[in-house]
Design a protein around this motif. Sequence first.
Motif, short mmCIF file in Angstrom:
data_model
loop_
_atom_site.label_atom_id
_atom_site.label_comp_id
_atom_site.label_asym_id
_atom_site.label_seq_id
_atom_site.Cartn_x
_atom_site.Cartn_y
_atom_site.Cartn_z
N LEU A 301 -9.73 -10.29 19.51
CA LEU A 301 -10.22 -11.23 19.62
C LEU A 301 -11.22 -10.59 20.55
CD1 LEU A 301 -10.97 -13.78 20.55
CD2 LEU A 301 -9.51 -13.61 22.62
N ALA A 305 -14.62 -12.06 21.34
CA ALA A 305 -14.74 -12.46 22.47
C ALA A 305 -16.58 -12.97 23.25
CB ALA A 305 -13.84 -11.86 23.19
N GLN A 309 -18.95 -16.21 23.43
CA GLN A 309 -18.94 -16.79 24.26
C GLN A 309 -20.36 -16.57 24.70
OE1 GLN A 309 -16.68 -17.10 26.43
NE2 GLN A 309 -15.51 -16.51 26.22
N ALA A 321 -10.94 -19.64 25.54
CA ALA A 321 -10.53 -18.58 25.23
C ALA A 321 -9.79 -17.42 25.85
CB ALA A 321 -12.05 -17.45 24.11
N GLN A 323 -8.40 -14.81 27.81
CA GLN A 323 -9.14 -13.55 27.23
C GLN A 323 -8.47 -12.62 28.56
OE1 GLN A 323 -13.11 -12.77 27.29
NE2 GLN A 323 -12.43 -11.07 26.10
#
Length: 956
Positions: A301, A305, A309, A321, A323
């Motif tokens: 991730l 990520a 995004q 997500a 994070q």
Amino acid sequence: MGEGTIRLFRAIPGPTGLGPIVAKFCRDGEGLLTAFDDAALVSLAALRPDEECEVIGFPALVQKALMAAGEPHGRLAASGHQQATIAHALSDLPRDSIFGAGANHPGLHRALLRTLHELHAFGIDADEMEALASGLPDPLGTKLAEMAVVDQTLIQTLDALGRDTHGRHLKACLEALTDADGEDCRALVLVGGERHPARLRWLRWAAEAGWDLTVVVERHATDGRLFDGAREAEEILGVPAQDVGTGHRLLNNLFARGAHDGPALELAIRSAPDPLAECEWALRGCLEAGPERCGLYIRDLPTYAPLLQAVARRLGVPVCAPQRVPLLTNAFARLTLAVVEFAAGNDVRTLRPVLSSSYLALDGFNRRVVEGGLREAHRMRLLQWDTLNAWAEAHVDRFPWLVKVLQWRESARSAGDDLGGWLDRLRALVHELPWHGAYGGEAYDPARDVRAFSAMQTALANEASVERAVGAVPLDLSGFARRCRTLWEAADVSVPTPEVGVPVATHASALTGVHTLFVLGMLEGSFPRRASQDPILGDEERRAISRLRPIEPPLPLSVDRAAEERDEFYRVCASATHRLVLSYPQADDSRDNVPAFYLEAAAQAAGGATRTDLPRTLLAPPRESCLSAADRAMRAALDAPRERPAPAFLSEDSSRIVVAAPPGERTASELRDALRCAFLYAARHRLHLRPNRREQRWHRLRSLPQAARLLSAEDATAAKRALEEALEAELDTLASEVPEWEIPLLRAGGQRLVADWLTREFAARKLWPMDEGTLRLNVPFGGEGVRSSMPLGVTLSGVAPAVSRFGATKTMHLYSGTMPPVKDFTEADRLFFGLHLLALHEPGAKVQLEVESTNGRRTRLRLDRGDIRRLPAAGLDMEWLVDEDDRDLARRVFFEGVKDSLRRALRTVEVGDMRPSPGDPCDTCEFGELCRRSRAFGEDDSPFGADLRTLGAADS
Ligand code: SF4
């Protein structure tokens, strides 16, 4: 004490196995739902039919039981507390201990805490570590003994704080003296495939205390051997298990021994050019299937990520997500740290990085004003802080925050406090400053900074409470600043996610019953991860410990961890109910990727898969398949008639008038630039644009010999001193423009140049002497012996760095950047040097140039061959500009060429033409982004093929 029950189920991962068990448990009455793996709590919450049954973490369940048993216990310590305690315990170990070398590293604290938790899970506490250590050879015996000390210190320190660990809670229950009345207590515990013997023993204890427990472990759908932890759980619990759930064809055959049938699941295997394209196609798939029916599983991730995004925003598909990112990626945290370090430092210029922070909202002018104030104060060296205080008071109307920062520094400078006291001071600083919550840019999210500030305080508070418990040592301001950096560099902060969106998980247990699941990053080494040993206790050490505990479950080895990867992939496959899309990027930044072998295993098990390799050129789906506005726009643009790049010339007379230079004086550099490229000339000399590029800072160093008056220095010592002073003065000026890390680089580069200049200067004095008293520095064109009137009525302006004479030969000394050999001179170079030679012209005199360049050469440029003396070893060289033996002919040929070039340069200057001419000058030109014709990255270089390049050429 009532006799409870344990009902044990072996369920296939996914909704068909777990779903009915959860539904029945909830229908039968109130109870608690929990799981060994925290990630699975989300799935449990999603599977319950109503909210009657509460979902809680397993440690909270144990705490409830402990309370019911009436046993004294502390609150669970956060992992931050535990890590801070481990850091303290390690600092108390002797320096030559096994953990001594890494005692200050947060990475070691985290790894040690993880391994201690694992030992606790297998029932090894500090006492047992000590007992085991005595039976083990060194260095393992010593290591385990040190771990026992760390564990004991952890417990003692947490005791002093009124905190406890989950391992101690489990143990306290098992050793409880009073009867724990668990009557009417019901809990469903999802053990899954986790290995945790201590918790399993606790389940037995809870059942004996009257709890009614429904325990679920995982199983393969047919005859595959997976979930070793589940088998171990069955052995420890010692109750018969009931199989539930049915698998689809993929689950029945994946990692199975025999071949099995079953309902089909749609399996797709896809490759995309890179991770960004992979995210784009996954989210397009979500749009197609309906975002509410989809889920994303991403192993890596942190890498994916930001891409996800960005793509989610572009395609308008919200993603959830969860994070955590490093704390210092937050601008507010960085700003606060920079202010604290500025206050703790000895150099007022360290405030510079703060000035560009958007929280201060300083425009370019005001930033330069403060930078000027800092430079002015720094020049006062010992009095720099007093000077800055006075300057800030004088500018309090414009920069009130600076006065407050300096006041805070003043009060903090003499303070000595423990970390808790410093935390209070930090809060005061942040709350007093005007930027706290004041920045209101469009994309600004105040909640983000509140979260960051809270993470900053938590990191300090955890450490502070541990220090107070063990006896705090007072810190001064510098100590506090260092502590802030260490703690904040190791801390992280959560990134907010929208409440509704496509769920993104890094653990399969967090995803249950997703209609269409996209699994990204299916690469060898990522999924499955490579087997790796625990950094604290390696496999051999674990085997040695397990041999001393023959009746206990052995400690997990790296191969067990590797086997758990198969369990995880099986769970992933079980999470999708209708469609599973496995994808991987064909390449990343630096290498081609190897697809995971799980892809083939899944395709075989499912009886085939749809395979797609998405090409790099497919930037958007076909028009009829575009589901997002961004894709529709992209497709429309791609399908539209190709547009030529914007015209590369000024079409309006009014614009040309601005760019055209009025008659007047010209510099040689200006005329050279006009010949190189009209756009370069106009941007630099007519529009006076000055891009702040790193290379430009290095170029500024080349004028140091002129600033230090190197040619007139008496001896090598004086020359060196003068050059070093000039270098430091230049770095002082640059300090307000360049990042802090670049100053030492510039200094090192500058010192190397100084050494080279000195070598060449004193070699040149021997080889190329000059008549005494003839050297004159900084002579303006039009001054004595340096003409300003040139052919075609041009008047040259500027200053010649130095001129000298040796007999009948006049020399002009110049400083230049990298200078090519004469054979590679461009027309612009010949014009530039030709104008300087013309400026030296005097009847009966020979003329030459001596050019000191940053490519390690000092070159004499002459028009005729004459007396050739060179000293290549010292970087001294001699070159002639015309390949003619006849001196008069050489001069005529050369100056005729210069005159022609001058005519062409004047045309550019006077006409106001800004047409770029890409070529060699582009390599060092700072205007490439503006002209959009740079030969390195211009618009002519079409990413879509040769067509636009052709159009661009036609344009010019
Ligand atoms: S990048 Fe090249 S074409 Fe563009 S202005 Fe500079 S020299 Fe001219």
